[in-house]
Design an enzyme around this catalytic site. Sequence first.
Site, PDB file in Angstrom:
ATOM      1  N   GLU A 107      13.269  51.827  45.339  1.00 32.58           N
ATOM      2  CA  GLU A 107      12.772  51.234  46.574  1.00 32.58           C
ATOM      3  C   GLU A 107      11.514  51.958  47.047  1.00 32.58           C
ATOM      4  OE1 GLU A 107      15.589  50.888  49.712  1.00 32.58           O
ATOM      5  OE2 GLU A 107      17.097  49.896  48.467  1.00 32.58           O
ATOM      6  N   LYS A 260      -7.491  23.462  22.563  1.00 27.61           N
ATOM      7  CA  LYS A 260      -6.354  24.344  22.353  1.00 27.61           C
ATOM      8  C   LYS A 260      -5.068  23.672  22.799  1.00 27.61           C
ATOM      9  CE  LYS A 260      -5.374  27.386  25.440  1.00 27.61           C
ATOM     10  NZ  LYS A 260      -5.448  28.523  26.363  1.00 27.61           N
ATOM     11  N   ALA A 292      -4.031  38.343  24.135  1.00 27.63           N
ATOM     12  CA  ALA A 292      -5.205  38.181  23.261  1.00 27.63           C
ATOM     13  C   ALA A 292      -4.964  37.226  22.106  1.00 27.63           C
ATOM     14  CB  ALA A 292      -5.696  39.528  22.729  1.00 27.63           C
ATOM     15  N   GLY A 293      -3.858  36.489  22.128  1.00 28.49           N
ATOM     16  CA  GLY A 293      -3.587  35.518  21.072  1.00 28.49           C
ATOM     17  C   GLY A 293      -4.605  34.391  21.066  1.00 28.49           C
TER      18      GLY A 293
END
Length: 380
Positions: A107, A260, A292-293
């Site tokens: 917390e 894409k 980063a694919g």
Amino acid sequence: MSEQDTTVVSFPSSIQEVSAATATPASPAVEQPKQVPEPVVTPATSATGTKAADPKAGEKKRSSRLSEDKRFKIFSGSANRPLAEEIGKFLGVPVGETRLQRFSDGETHFQLIENVRGADVFLIQPTCRPVDQHLVELLIMMDALKRASAGRITVVVPYYGYARQDRKDRPRVAITSKLVADLLTTAGANRALFVDLHAAQIQGFFNIPVDHLFASPVLVGYFRDLKLPNLTVVSPDAGGVERARFFAQRLEVPLAIVDKRRTDINVTEVMNVIGDVRGRTCLILDDIIDTAGTLVKTAEALLEQGADKVYACATHAVLSGPAVERIKASKLEEVVVTNTVPLSEEAQQLSKIKVLSIAGLLGRAIESIHMETSVSTLFN
């Protein structure tokens, strides 16, 4: 609250205290209970590898009244302290003194050390990894400011987490970008300042004034100085066409688009390149680099279509999971990002990744908001 179950993080009250404690590590000092807090050192070079803003340059751009205005205050959470220090140095105003404590169960407890009654407060905190922790920390800090009678609270969120879930694209899913907007408003934000939101229409989720900045002026300036031959700006998907078109117009170069298809979360499949890139130097432009694919597959598709070299730039370097290894193994010449999100130690060591600072851009925006002047000049 028991002090025996807490970890204390103390922040310095001024830039002078920071420079005086040169022997202290760059991250906030952590102390055990009942020990005297140690000051935190924020070096001239931030944790992201960027150089701090030139104070003399800042003096020419800001009002001399700002550093003398006792009603103007800047505070920072723990998400990106170096950026906040850089902004404060640019404006000539020290980051406010606070105390952050964490219980053994995780917390968060937050306390303001200085008076903010009636002040115009700017709270700097990107909701980067760990996203949930930094988001809750931001909400707690705003609640403390509200209960301390701050005159106005402006949340400065360089990176807005949960922005990618901005609509119901599948059955029975949440719209988290709207939820976070409601949380920020309910917690006490009177105004918000963001940088490169994933979708510009997220501004409409807020019922308070929103200023939406773009990192393009910083990025465009860098690539204009590089003078790359036969340059073409590439949008990695249809959603980023408007951003890429603006970038291409500023650089006065052609635009290409990659079609894409996203098959799953963090999984993409490049389908087709729209535009002639043969023999060109391509610059992929995106707002976020996460795993980063998408970036690596887009670069591969461009090279297959005959591109000579491929560069990339993005505002937010989230770089989660295998991102750094993918960039390292790719044929990308360079990946240019800003310091909205602090880089991991692994990413800092990768020479392909270059970080540009947006402290000056945010500093000028904060000054304009406080002085009630237009921020539209920052878009140029």
